[in-house]
Design a protein around this motif. Structure first.
Motif, PDB file in Angstrom:
ATOM      1  N   SER A  88       0.826  -1.204   0.000  1.00  0.00           N
ATOM      2  CA  SER A  88       0.000   0.000   0.000  1.00  0.00           C
ATOM      3  C   SER A  88       0.864   1.260   0.000  1.00  0.00           C
ATOM      4  O   SER A  88       0.613   2.204  -0.750  1.00  0.00           O
ATOM      5  CB  SER A  88      -0.932   0.007   1.222  1.00  0.00           C
ATOM      6  N   LEU A  89       1.895   1.276   0.835  1.00  0.00           N
ATOM      7  CA  LEU A  89       2.791   2.428   0.880  1.00  0.00           C
ATOM      8  C   LEU A  89       3.569   2.580  -0.422  1.00  0.00           C
ATOM      9  O   LEU A  89       3.799   3.699  -0.889  1.00  0.00           O
ATOM     10  CB  LEU A  89       3.760   2.284   2.049  1.00  0.00           C
ATOM     11  N   HIS A  90       3.957   1.449  -1.013  1.00  0.00           N
ATOM     12  CA  HIS A  90       4.706   1.490  -2.268  1.00  0.00           C
ATOM     13  C   HIS A  90       3.844   2.061  -3.390  1.00  0.00           C
ATOM     14  O   HIS A  90       4.305   2.884  -4.184  1.00  0.00           O
ATOM     15  CB  HIS A  90       5.195   0.091  -2.632  1.00  0.00           C
ATOM     16  N   ARG A  91       2.581   1.627  -3.472  1.00  0.00           N
ATOM     17  CA  ARG A  91       1.686   2.158  -4.505  1.00  0.00           C
ATOM     18  C   ARG A  91       1.435   3.644  -4.293  1.00  0.00           C
ATOM     19  O   ARG A  91       1.403   4.421  -5.256  1.00  0.00           O
ATOM     20  CB  ARG A  91       0.356   1.391  -4.490  1.00  0.00           C
ATOM     21  N   ARG A  92       1.258   4.050  -3.059  1.00  0.00           N
ATOM     22  CA  ARG A  92       1.021   5.461  -2.765  1.00  0.00           C
ATOM     23  C   ARG A  92       2.234   6.298  -3.149  1.00  0.00           C
ATOM     24  O   ARG A  92       2.108   7.374  -3.722  1.00  0.00           O
ATOM     25  CB  ARG A  92       0.720   5.633  -1.284  1.00  0.00           C
ATOM     26  N   GLY A  93       3.417   5.786  -2.849  1.00  0.00           N
ATOM     27  CA  GLY A  93       4.631   6.501  -3.231  1.00  0.00           C
ATOM     28  C   GLY A  93       4.831   6.521  -4.725  1.00  0.00           C
ATOM     29  O   GLY A  93       5.293   7.510  -5.293  1.00  0.00           O
ATOM     30  N   GLY A  94       4.444   5.414  -5.401  1.00  0.00           N
ATOM     31  CA  GLY A  94       4.589   5.351  -6.847  1.00  0.00           C
ATOM     32  C   GLY A  94       3.691   6.341  -7.562  1.00  0.00           C
ATOM     33  O   GLY A  94       4.029   6.897  -8.606  1.00  0.00           O
ATOM     34  N   ARG A  95       2.490   6.590  -7.013  1.00  0.00           N
ATOM     35  CA  ARG A  95       1.580   7.542  -7.649  1.00  0.00           C
ATOM     36  C   ARG A  95       2.098   8.968  -7.520  1.00  0.00           C
ATOM     37  O   ARG A  95       1.961   9.774  -8.431  1.00  0.00           O
ATOM     38  CB  ARG A  95       0.188   7.438  -7.004  1.00  0.00           C
ATOM     39  N   SER A  96       2.720   9.286  -6.362  1.00  0.00           N
ATOM     40  CA  SER A  96       3.199  10.650  -6.186  1.00  0.00           C
ATOM     41  C   SER A  96       4.473  10.894  -6.987  1.00  0.00           C
ATOM     42  O   SER A  96       4.643  11.942  -7.584  1.00  0.00           O
ATOM     43  CB  SER A  96       3.449  10.930  -4.701  1.00  0.00           C
ATOM     44  N   GLY A  97       5.363   9.863  -7.004  1.00  0.00           N
ATOM     45  CA  GLY A  97       6.583   9.966  -7.783  1.00  0.00           C
ATOM     46  C   GLY A  97       7.591  10.911  -7.147  1.00  0.00           C
ATOM     47  O   GLY A  97       7.263  11.746  -6.320  1.00  0.00           O
ATOM     48  N   PRO A  98       8.868  10.816  -7.564  1.00  0.00           N
ATOM     49  CA  PRO A  98       9.897  11.648  -6.964  1.00  0.00           C
ATOM     50  C   PRO A  98       9.788  13.115  -7.347  1.00  0.00           C
ATOM     51  O   PRO A  98      10.127  13.989  -6.566  1.00  0.00           O
ATOM     52  CB  PRO A  98      11.207  11.028  -7.481  1.00  0.00           C
TER      53      PRO A  98
END
Length: 246
Positions: free
Chosen positions: A214-224
């Motif tokens: 869940s955290l990985h998907r959330r981080g992936g949507r926001s992006g660096p």
């Protein structure tokens, strides 16, 4: 042994196991997280590069990790008695469990933090961020999914260690399996204990994997890129105002 006789034993043993593992995990995270981050920061090319300190810390961690848990419990008996006043029981078991888990978790933290994109660190440095800001705003948040997975792995390992601690009077499910399943030939009770451990580990692993994904998907949507813009906006209020006008 009937189920009515087994139930109170199993209930208390489950609580003792969760109590030992819970406190040991908390201490391992509190001690292992900064140790793992420090191993990265003091390594070659790190923000606090100090190869001597890094090698010393690394050797201490390696030695602690290489010691079998049953030997560690025996070696720490005097220290455990000093801390808790006894060498048996669940409180006494927490001491070797936590000490054995700290270096284990620290190495997992080190691996997780090393996976953070170096470009993010360089960008925050360019914006004037100090080491503490980089750790707090970049290294820990960006590695959080991996840190959750590392914590899950540590909890599962501690459950296994707690079962071994039961062989020396620490209580918990391991103690039930040894005292009743092995010494008193209550085979049915022993297999029930094994089944409970398997279910508990499966549930913990599922919860940890779900949280990490869940955290990985959330981080992936926001992006660096958005994260960098947010950090830059916080560092440069004028840029933030321009962004709002645009």
């Amino acid at each position: 042994m009937t189920w009515s006789e087994m139930q109170p034993l199993l209930s208390q043993a489950c609580w003792d196991t969760l109590y030992m593992v819970g406190w040991s995990t908390l201490i391992a995270v509190v001690g292992g997280l900064p140790l793992g981050v420090l191993l990265v920061l003091t390594d070659r090319g790190g923000l606090l590069q100090n190869l001597v300190a890094n090698r010393v810390l690394g050797q201490v961690v390696n030695i602690a990790r290489s010691m079998p848990f049953i030997i560690l419990m025996v070696a720490l008996m005097n220290f455990t008695r000093t801390i808790t006043g006894t060498t048996i029981g669940r409180e006494a078991a927490i001491v070797p469990l936590a000490i054995g888990a700290i270096p284990f978790f620290a190495r997992l933290v080190e691996t997780a933090v090393r996976e953070v994109d170096g470009g993010l660190v360089e960008a925050v440095q360019a914006m004037g961020g100090n080491t503490w800001t980089i750790v707090r705003k970049v290294l820990v948040p960006e590695s959080l999914p991996s840190l959750i997975a590392s914590t899950t792995t540590t909890i599962v390992a501690l459950i296994g260690y707690s079962a071994m601690a039961g062989t020396v009077g620490a209580g918990g499910l391991g103690d039930i399996a040894i005292r009743y399943g092995y010494q008193r030939f209550e085979t049915e009770l022993m297999w029930i204990t094994v089944a409970i451990l398997a279910v508990v580990i499966s549930l913990i692993q599922f919860a940890g994997d779900y949280a990490a994904r869940s955290l990985h998907r959330r981080g992936g949507r926001s992006g660096p890129a958005p994260r960098l813009r947010l950090l830059k906006a916080k560092a440069d209020p004028a840029t933030a105002d321009v962004g709002k006008v645009a």
